[in-house]
Design a protein around this motif. Structure first.
Motif, PDB file in Angstrom:
ATOM      1  N   MET A  42       0.835  -1.200   0.000  1.00 50.15           N
ATOM      2  CA  MET A  42       0.000   0.000   0.000  1.00 50.15           C
ATOM      3  C   MET A  42       0.875   1.256   0.000  1.00 50.15           C
ATOM      4  O   MET A  42       0.550   2.253  -0.662  1.00 50.15           O
ATOM      5  CB  MET A  42      -0.927  -0.007   1.217  1.00 50.15           C
ATOM      6  CG  MET A  42      -1.889   1.168   1.265  1.00 50.15           C
ATOM      7  SD  MET A  42      -2.892   1.329  -0.257  1.00 50.15           S
ATOM      8  CE  MET A  42      -3.788  -0.221  -0.230  1.00 50.15           C
ATOM      9  N   ALA A  43       1.987   1.232   0.737  1.00 54.70           N
ATOM     10  CA  ALA A  43       2.871   2.398   0.791  1.00 54.70           C
ATOM     11  C   ALA A  43       3.472   2.698  -0.580  1.00 54.70           C
ATOM     12  O   ALA A  43       3.634   3.863  -0.958  1.00 54.70           O
ATOM     13  CB  ALA A  43       3.986   2.159   1.809  1.00 54.70           C
ATOM     14  N   ILE A  44       3.794   1.662  -1.346  1.00 49.29           N
ATOM     15  CA  ILE A  44       4.309   1.863  -2.710  1.00 49.29           C
ATOM     16  C   ILE A  44       3.274   2.591  -3.556  1.00 49.29           C
ATOM     17  O   ILE A  44       3.587   3.522  -4.306  1.00 49.29           O
ATOM     18  CB  ILE A  44       4.682   0.515  -3.351  1.00 49.29           C
ATOM     19  CG1 ILE A  44       5.881  -0.113  -2.630  1.00 49.29           C
ATOM     20  CG2 ILE A  44       5.007   0.695  -4.843  1.00 49.29           C
ATOM     21  CD1 ILE A  44       6.163  -1.543  -3.044  1.00 49.29           C
ATOM     22  N   ALA A  78       6.392   4.947 -11.298  1.00 47.04           N
ATOM     23  CA  ALA A  78       5.095   5.165 -10.657  1.00 47.04           C
ATOM     24  C   ALA A  78       3.974   4.529 -11.478  1.00 47.04           C
ATOM     25  O   ALA A  78       3.051   3.920 -10.914  1.00 47.04           O
ATOM     26  CB  ALA A  78       4.849   6.662 -10.471  1.00 47.04           C
ATOM     27  N   LYS A  79       4.065   4.654 -12.797  1.00 43.85           N
ATOM     28  CA  LYS A  79       3.043   4.060 -13.676  1.00 43.85           C
ATOM     29  C   LYS A  79       3.035   2.542 -13.542  1.00 43.85           C
ATOM     30  O   LYS A  79       1.983   1.904 -13.550  1.00 43.85           O
ATOM     31  CB  LYS A  79       3.328   4.467 -15.112  1.00 43.85           C
ATOM     32  CG  LYS A  79       2.319   3.927 -16.136  1.00 43.85           C
ATOM     33  CD  LYS A  79       2.649   4.400 -17.531  1.00 43.85           C
ATOM     34  CE  LYS A  79       3.968   3.820 -18.013  1.00 43.85           C
ATOM     35  NZ  LYS A  79       4.236   4.155 -19.437  1.00 43.85           N
ATOM     36  N   THR A  80       4.237   1.959 -13.380  1.00 45.43           N
ATOM     37  CA  THR A  80       4.356   0.499 -13.315  1.00 45.43           C
ATOM     38  C   THR A  80       3.814  -0.064 -12.003  1.00 45.43           C
ATOM     39  O   THR A  80       3.252  -1.166 -11.980  1.00 45.43           O
ATOM     40  CB  THR A  80       5.844   0.093 -13.470  1.00 45.43           C
ATOM     41  OG1 THR A  80       6.331   0.613 -14.705  1.00 45.43           O
ATOM     42  CG2 THR A  80       6.002  -1.418 -13.458  1.00 45.43           C
ATOM     43  N   VAL A  81       3.999   0.703 -10.907  1.00 46.88           N
ATOM     44  CA  VAL A  81       3.613   0.165  -9.592  1.00 46.88           C
ATOM     45  C   VAL A  81       2.454   0.941  -8.977  1.00 46.88           C
ATOM     46  O   VAL A  81       2.285   0.946  -7.759  1.00 46.88           O
ATOM     47  CB  VAL A  81       4.830   0.169  -8.632  1.00 46.88           C
ATOM     48  CG1 VAL A  81       5.918  -0.742  -9.141  1.00 46.88           C
ATOM     49  CG2 VAL A  81       5.357   1.593  -8.416  1.00 46.88           C
ATOM     50  N   LEU A  82       1.651   1.588  -9.801  1.00 45.05           N
ATOM     51  CA  LEU A  82       0.520   2.343  -9.274  1.00 45.05           C
ATOM     52  C   LEU A  82      -0.416   1.432  -8.483  1.00 45.05           C
ATOM     53  O   LEU A  82      -0.982   1.827  -7.453  1.00 45.05           O
ATOM     54  CB  LEU A  82      -0.236   3.014 -10.416  1.00 45.05           C
ATOM     55  CG  LEU A  82      -1.432   3.883 -10.018  1.00 45.05           C
ATOM     56  CD1 LEU A  82      -0.983   5.017  -9.100  1.00 45.05           C
ATOM     57  CD2 LEU A  82      -2.122   4.443 -11.251  1.00 45.05           C
ATOM     58  N   GLU A 103       1.724  -8.333  -5.445  1.00 42.45           N
ATOM     59  CA  GLU A 103       2.481  -8.859  -4.311  1.00 42.45           C
ATOM     60  C   GLU A 103       3.925  -9.143  -4.723  1.00 42.45           C
ATOM     61  O   GLU A 103       4.850  -8.948  -3.938  1.00 42.45           O
ATOM     62  CB  GLU A 103       1.816 -10.128  -3.768  1.00 42.45           C
ATOM     63  CG  GLU A 103       0.569  -9.873  -2.952  1.00 42.45           C
ATOM     64  CD  GLU A 103       0.124 -11.105  -2.189  1.00 42.45           C
ATOM     65  OE1 GLU A 103       0.833 -12.141  -2.253  1.00 42.45           O
ATOM     66  OE2 GLU A 103      -0.911 -11.042  -1.513  1.00 42.45           O
ATOM     67  N   ALA A 104       4.097  -9.616  -5.950  1.00 43.67           N
ATOM     68  CA  ALA A 104       5.442  -9.926  -6.427  1.00 43.67           C
ATOM     69  C   ALA A 104       6.292  -8.659  -6.503  1.00 43.67           C
ATOM     70  O   ALA A 104       7.460  -8.654  -6.110  1.00 43.67           O
ATOM     71  CB  ALA A 104       5.373 -10.604  -7.789  1.00 43.67           C
ATOM     72  N   GLN A 105       5.711  -7.569  -7.008  1.00 43.19           N
ATOM     73  CA  GLN A 105       6.447  -6.304  -7.089  1.00 43.19           C
ATOM     74  C   GLN A 105       6.794  -5.781  -5.702  1.00 43.19           C
ATOM     75  O   GLN A 105       7.921  -5.342  -5.448  1.00 43.19           O
ATOM     76  CB  GLN A 105       5.620  -5.265  -7.861  1.00 43.19           C
ATOM     77  CG  GLN A 105       5.527  -5.524  -9.351  1.00 43.19           C
ATOM     78  CD  GLN A 105       4.579  -4.558 -10.035  1.00 43.19           C
ATOM     79  OE1 GLN A 105       3.515  -4.217  -9.491  1.00 43.19           O
ATOM     80  NE2 GLN A 105       4.937  -4.128 -11.229  1.00 43.19           N
ATOM     81  N   ALA A 106       5.829  -5.830  -4.796  1.00 44.96           N
ATOM     82  CA  ALA A 106       6.075  -5.374  -3.432  1.00 44.96           C
ATOM     83  C   ALA A 106       7.123  -6.257  -2.759  1.00 44.96           C
ATOM     84  O   ALA A 106       7.995  -5.765  -2.027  1.00 44.96           O
ATOM     85  CB  ALA A 106       4.781  -5.377  -2.625  1.00 44.96           C
ATOM     86  N   GLY A 146      14.285   5.628  -1.611  1.00 42.62           N
ATOM     87  CA  GLY A 146      14.828   4.689  -2.590  1.00 42.62           C
ATOM     88  C   GLY A 146      14.211   4.769  -3.971  1.00 42.62           C
ATOM     89  O   GLY A 146      14.609   4.019  -4.871  1.00 42.62           O
ATOM     90  N   TRP A 147      13.267   5.703  -4.176  1.00 41.36           N
ATOM     91  CA  TRP A 147      12.542   5.750  -5.453  1.00 41.36           C
ATOM     92  C   TRP A 147      13.470   6.002  -6.634  1.00 41.36           C
ATOM     93  O   TRP A 147      13.356   5.361  -7.676  1.00 41.36           O
ATOM     94  CB  TRP A 147      11.449   6.809  -5.382  1.00 41.36           C
ATOM     95  CG  TRP A 147      10.382   6.630  -6.445  1.00 41.36           C
ATOM     96  CD1 TRP A 147      10.352   7.205  -7.684  1.00 41.36           C
ATOM     97  CD2 TRP A 147       9.222   5.808  -6.338  1.00 41.36           C
ATOM     98  NE1 TRP A 147       9.230   6.799  -8.372  1.00 41.36           N
ATOM     99  CE2 TRP A 147       8.510   5.937  -7.562  1.00 41.36           C
ATOM    100  CE3 TRP A 147       8.709   4.989  -5.345  1.00 41.36           C
ATOM    101  CZ2 TRP A 147       7.326   5.263  -7.806  1.00 41.36           C
ATOM    102  CZ3 TRP A 147       7.521   4.320  -5.581  1.00 41.36           C
ATOM    103  CH2 TRP A 147       6.849   4.460  -6.801  1.00 41.36           C
ATOM    104  N   ASN A 148      14.388   6.946  -6.485  1.00 43.29           N
ATOM    105  CA  ASN A 148      15.301   7.238  -7.597  1.00 43.29           C
ATOM    106  C   ASN A 148      16.143   6.027  -7.966  1.00 43.29           C
ATOM    107  O   ASN A 148      16.331   5.722  -9.147  1.00 43.29           O
ATOM    108  CB  ASN A 148      16.223   8.408  -7.234  1.00 43.29           C
ATOM    109  CG  ASN A 148      15.551   9.752  -7.441  1.00 43.29           C
ATOM    110  OD1 ASN A 148      14.552   9.868  -8.150  1.00 43.29           O
ATOM    111  ND2 ASN A 148      16.093  10.780  -6.819  1.00 43.29           N
TER     112      ASN A 148
END
Length: 249
Positions: free
Chosen positions: A149-151, A175-179, A183-186, A233-235
């Motif tokens: 959810m934080a992502i 941001a578009k990819t992880v909007l 679960e796998a991405q997180a 860590g976003w950058n």
């Protein structure tokens, strides 16, 4: 014949422990020479931690031509040993008048100074938790939904950024990819998030209080700490280099 000793900080060896010495220089001001056009200073080193009862110094030396009433920096790297060196000696060890001069010392104007240029490898802090505990926390199922959810929250923040934001295209693409992260991405991002200093310190504080299982350590991590770790860590995750992340002037 006359000679003198000049001492510097007793913490010199400690301060320079582990350092790579690039250059060592000393500043001296000579206000008198036997000859009006100047003389020659013979600079050596000594290892006295305090004022000795008798004079002694190292044999290595540098001889420098010096004008009268003049101060300057002199490179003494060749006679400098940070592990045992405690100061310099002015010791011509000859009665030749070309070497008869007087340098200013402690309590006077233009006092002697030492300047050392060095490099030190940065000290890497010890991990606050064993790697096994960090791994367990990164795999903790109760933490995953909060991270997921934080992502999504941070992705919304990035969408609202100005296009002038450094690294904007890459930040926006992530941001578009992880909007709506899976679960796998997180789960993939969990490792980096848990390894962030603020998360580790929060988990370590919980462990120090007796909550050593991954469930309890995860519960001790606040929502804001998770959000800050993701923002920080976003950058890196989006591929923005540190140089590109700097504001343009």
């Amino acid at each position: 014949m006359q000679a003198s000793l000049i001492g510097f900080s007793p913490s010199l060896a400690t301060d320079l422990s582990g350092a790579t010495i690039r250059k060592a220089e000393v500043y001296l001001y000579f206000d008198h020479w036997a000859y009006n056009d100047g003389g020659r200073a013979v600079i050596k080193a000594h290892n006295h931690a305090s004022r000795p009862s008798t004079f002694s110094c190292d044999a290595e030396y540098r001889t420098i031509a010096w004008a009268k009433n003049a101060g300057k920096w002199v490179d003494i790297t060749s006679v400098f040993d940070s592990s045992r060196w405690r100061g310099i000696a002015l010791d011509p060890n000859t009665s030749g008048l070309i070497y008869y001069g007087r340098a200013r010392g402690y309590g006077q104007t233009n006092v002697p100074k030492l300047r050392v240029t060095y490099t030190k490898d940065p000290t890497v802090p010890a991990l606050p938790l064993p790697l096994a505990d960090i791994c367990a926390l990164a795999c903790e199922p109760s933490l995953l939904p909060r991270v997921r959810m934080a992502i999504a929250v941070v992705a919304q923040e990035v969408f609202a950024e100005s296009p002038d934001t450094p690294g904007y295209p890459m930040r926006w693409n992530l941001a578009k990819t992880v909007l709506s992260p899976t679960e796998a991405q997180a789960g993939q991002m969990m490792v980096g998030i848990v390894a962030s200093p603020s998360i580790l310190m929060a988990a370590a504080a919980a462990a120090a209080g007796g909550a050593t299982d991954s469930v309890s350590m995860a519960a001790a991590i606040s929502d804001e700490q998770i959000l800050d770790a993701i923002r920080t860590g976003w950058n890196a995750v989006s591929g923005v280099s540190p140089d590109a992340a700097q504001p343009q002037t």
